[in-house]
Design a protein around this motif. Structure first.
Motif, PDB file in Angstrom:
ATOM      1  N   UNK A   1       9.896  -0.443  -7.326  1.00  0.00           N
ATOM      2  CA  UNK A   1      10.467   0.719  -6.645  1.00  0.00           C
ATOM      3  C   UNK A   1      11.976   0.769  -6.886  1.00  0.00           C
ATOM      4  N   UNK A   2      12.483   1.971  -7.169  1.00  0.00           N
ATOM      5  CA  UNK A   2      13.917   2.208  -7.310  1.00  0.00           C
ATOM      6  C   UNK A   2      14.427   2.881  -6.040  1.00  0.00           C
ATOM      7  N   UNK A   3      15.571   2.434  -5.523  1.00  0.00           N
ATOM      8  CA  UNK A   3      16.136   2.979  -4.287  1.00  0.00           C
ATOM      9  C   UNK A   3      17.599   3.335  -4.490  1.00  0.00           C
ATOM     10  N   UNK A   4      17.991   4.484  -3.933  1.00  0.00           N
ATOM     11  CA  UNK A   4      19.400   4.858  -3.846  1.00  0.00           C
ATOM     12  C   UNK A   4      19.700   5.291  -2.415  1.00  0.00           C
ATOM     13  N   UNK A   5      20.960   5.092  -1.998  1.00  0.00           N
ATOM     14  CA  UNK A   5      21.381   5.473  -0.655  1.00  0.00           C
ATOM     15  C   UNK A   5      22.628   6.351  -0.718  1.00  0.00           C
ATOM     16  N   UNK A   6      22.774   7.175   0.311  1.00  0.00           N
ATOM     17  CA  UNK A   6      23.949   8.026   0.421  1.00  0.00           C
ATOM     18  C   UNK A   6      24.447   8.019   1.855  1.00  0.00           C
ATOM     19  N   UNK A   7      25.764   7.828   2.030  1.00  0.00           N
ATOM     20  CA  UNK A   7      26.366   7.831   3.361  1.00  0.00           C
ATOM     21  C   UNK A   7      27.209   9.078   3.622  1.00  0.00           C
ATOM     22  N   UNK A   8      27.142  10.044   2.692  1.00  0.00           N
ATOM     23  CA  UNK A   8      27.922  11.280   2.871  1.00  0.00           C
ATOM     24  C   UNK A   8      27.048  12.520   2.734  1.00  0.00           C
ATOM     25  N   UNK A   9      25.820  12.416   3.256  1.00  0.00           N
ATOM     26  CA  UNK A   9      24.952  13.580   3.272  1.00  0.00           C
ATOM     27  C   UNK A   9      24.357  13.953   1.937  1.00  0.00           C
ATOM     28  N   UNK A  10      24.344  13.032   0.987  1.00  0.00           N
ATOM     29  CA  UNK A  10      23.722  13.290  -0.301  1.00  0.00           C
ATOM     30  C   UNK A  10      24.672  13.691  -1.413  1.00  0.00           C
ATOM     31  N   UNK A  11      25.975  13.719  -1.135  1.00  0.00           N
ATOM     32  CA  UNK A  11      26.940  14.085  -2.178  1.00  0.00           C
ATOM     33  C   UNK A  11      27.088  12.975  -3.215  1.00  0.00           C
ATOM     34  N   UNK A  12      27.051  11.735  -2.760  1.00  0.00           N
ATOM     35  CA  UNK A  12      27.181  10.590  -3.661  1.00  0.00           C
ATOM     36  C   UNK A  12      26.096   9.564  -3.334  1.00  0.00           C
ATOM     37  N   UNK A  13      25.590   8.915  -4.379  1.00  0.00           N
ATOM     38  CA  UNK A  13      24.474   7.994  -4.212  1.00  0.00           C
ATOM     39  C   UNK A  13      24.798   6.651  -4.852  1.00  0.00           C
ATOM     40  N   UNK A  14      24.314   5.575  -4.215  1.00  0.00           N
ATOM     41  CA  UNK A  14      24.519   4.223  -4.715  1.00  0.00           C
ATOM     42  C   UNK A  14      23.165   3.560  -4.930  1.00  0.00           C
ATOM     43  N   UNK A  15      22.960   2.980  -6.111  1.00  0.00           N
ATOM     44  CA  UNK A  15      21.689   2.332  -6.424  1.00  0.00           C
ATOM     45  C   UNK A  15      21.620   0.945  -5.797  1.00  0.00           C
ATOM     46  N   UNK A  16      20.446   0.583  -5.320  1.00  0.00           N
ATOM     47  CA  UNK A  16      20.205  -0.766  -4.811  1.00  0.00           C
ATOM     48  C   UNK A  16      19.905  -1.676  -5.995  1.00  0.00           C
ATOM     49  N   UNK A  17      20.596  -2.805  -6.081  1.00  0.00           N
ATOM     50  CA  UNK A  17      20.493  -3.664  -7.259  1.00  0.00           C
ATOM     51  C   UNK A  17      19.441  -4.763  -7.138  1.00  0.00           C
ATOM     52  N   UNK A  18      18.886  -4.967  -5.945  1.00  0.00           N
ATOM     53  CA  UNK A  18      17.879  -6.009  -5.780  1.00  0.00           C
ATOM     54  C   UNK A  18      16.525  -5.575  -6.326  1.00  0.00           C
ATOM     55  N   UNK A  19      15.595  -6.511  -6.369  1.00  0.00           N
ATOM     56  CA  UNK A  19      14.248  -6.239  -6.874  1.00  0.00           C
ATOM     57  C   UNK A  19      13.308  -5.911  -5.725  1.00  0.00           C
ATOM     58  N   UNK A  20      12.663  -4.762  -5.804  1.00  0.00           N
ATOM     59  CA  UNK A  20      11.675  -4.349  -4.810  1.00  0.00           C
ATOM     60  C   UNK A  20      10.386  -4.060  -5.568  1.00  0.00           C
ATOM     61  N   UNK A  21       9.344  -4.858  -5.326  1.00  0.00           N
ATOM     62  CA  UNK A  21       8.158  -4.774  -6.156  1.00  0.00           C
ATOM     63  C   UNK A  21       6.908  -5.184  -5.385  1.00  0.00           C
ATOM     64  N   UNK A  22       5.833  -4.444  -5.615  1.00  0.00           N
ATOM     65  CA  UNK A  22       4.523  -4.841  -5.131  1.00  0.00           C
ATOM     66  C   UNK A  22       3.897  -5.749  -6.192  1.00  0.00           C
ATOM     67  N   UNK A  23       3.805  -7.035  -5.908  1.00  0.00           N
ATOM     68  CA  UNK A  23       3.315  -7.996  -6.886  1.00  0.00           C
ATOM     69  C   UNK A  23       1.836  -7.828  -7.189  1.00  0.00           C
ATOM     70  N   UNK A  24       1.139  -7.036  -6.382  1.00  0.00           N
ATOM     71  CA  UNK A  24      -0.278  -6.779  -6.625  1.00  0.00           C
ATOM     72  C   UNK A  24      -0.512  -5.606  -7.563  1.00  0.00           C
ATOM     73  N   UNK A  25       0.580  -4.984  -8.020  1.00  0.00           N
ATOM     74  CA  UNK A  25       0.477  -3.888  -8.986  1.00  0.00           C
ATOM     75  C   UNK A  25       0.987  -4.405 -10.319  1.00  0.00           C
ATOM     76  N   UNK A  26       0.076  -4.669 -11.238  1.00  0.00           N
ATOM     77  CA  UNK A  26       0.447  -5.246 -12.523  1.00  0.00           C
ATOM     78  C   UNK A  26       0.471  -4.224 -13.648  1.00  0.00           C
ATOM     79  N   UNK A  27      -0.235  -3.100 -13.472  1.00  0.00           N
ATOM     80  CA  UNK A  27      -0.336  -2.116 -14.554  1.00  0.00           C
ATOM     81  C   UNK A  27      -0.047  -0.693 -14.109  1.00  0.00           C
ATOM     82  N   UNK A  28      -0.105  -0.417 -12.812  1.00  0.00           N
ATOM     83  CA  UNK A  28       0.027   0.957 -12.342  1.00  0.00           C
ATOM     84  C   UNK A  28       1.422   1.303 -11.869  1.00  0.00           C
ATOM     85  N   UNK A  29       1.665   2.612 -11.711  1.00  0.00           N
ATOM     86  CA  UNK A  29       2.924   3.081 -11.136  1.00  0.00           C
ATOM     87  C   UNK A  29       2.930   2.822  -9.634  1.00  0.00           C
TER      88      UNK A  29
END
Length: 209
Positions: free
Chosen positions: A27-55
């Motif tokens: 999963x890719x995540x971005x956050x915004x603290x100014x109502x959506x004008x600017x976005x910051x990407x989360x650099x950590x790994x967020x993953x369902x380890x039970x999904x090996x081939x699917x989206x």
């Protein structure tokens, strides 16, 4: 991937999530603290380890204690486990939960007929935390989300109500499952009185309703 999720924290930070088409289960995540004008990407790994081939497909639930719960599912027919991450309010770091939801082997329809789940979709978008009316002071922290699956290797879709009474630490199937439908869209909405509306997108005789 095509199924995004969007939520806002109690301090008005926007959180957007979507599956990574280049990395199965991620999963890719971005956050915004100014109502959506600017976005910051989360650099950590967020993953369902039970999904090996699917989206991967995300959904958010805003818990009663201010936590943000992120569920991760897939539409891949061979991978039917939903996993969770949790963010403590606005610290915007994500910790993998030990809780997982595995597709049930058997279920019962609203007509008390036996069902055989074969392919889980889980949910798209957001779940629900009960907060209003008669749900305000019930002494628990109820979360709900609709959990979709096909059964008996047909095109019919069935929808379970998954419920947690401890802010998402544990989940259980609640009541009988709703189906059979040719489409799987469903959302919960809580009214100001505490009633719960169950909105279903179904296909009957080639007409959507």
């Amino acid at each position: 991937c095509i199924i995004p999720a969007l939520t806002v924290t109690k301090n008005n930070t926007l959180i957007a999530a979507i599956g990574d088409k280049n990395n199965a289960g991620k999963i890719l995540i971005k956050t915004s603290k100014d109502g959506g004008k600017n976005w910051t990407a989360y650099n950590g790994s967020i993953k369902n380890d039970n999904i090996a081939t699917g989206f991967a497909h995300p959904f958010f639930i805003n818990c009663h204690n201010g936590d943000i719960l992120l569920g991760i599912s897939t539409t891949n027919e061979t991978e039917n486990v939903v996993s969770f991450y949790r963010s403590k309010g606005d610290d915007l770091t994500w910790t993998k939960e030990s809780t997982k939801i595995e597709m049930a082997n058997n279920a019962t329809s609203e007509n008390d007929k036996p069902l055989k789940p074969t392919h889980a979709f889980a949910t798209y978008g957001n779940g629900l935390a009960l907060r209003h009316g008669k749900n305000t002071n019930d002494g628990t922290s109820i979360l709900l989300f609709p959990y979709y699956y096909k059964h008996n290797n047909t095109l019919s879709g069935v929808i379970s109500t998954m419920i947690s009474s401890n802010n998402g630490k544990d989940w259980a199937q609640h009541g009988n499952d709703q189906g059979e439908y040719s489409s799987y869209g469903a959302k919960f909405i809580e009214t100001e009185k505490g009633d719960i509306l169950y909105f279903l997108n179904i296909l009957i005789n080639s007409q959507k309703s």
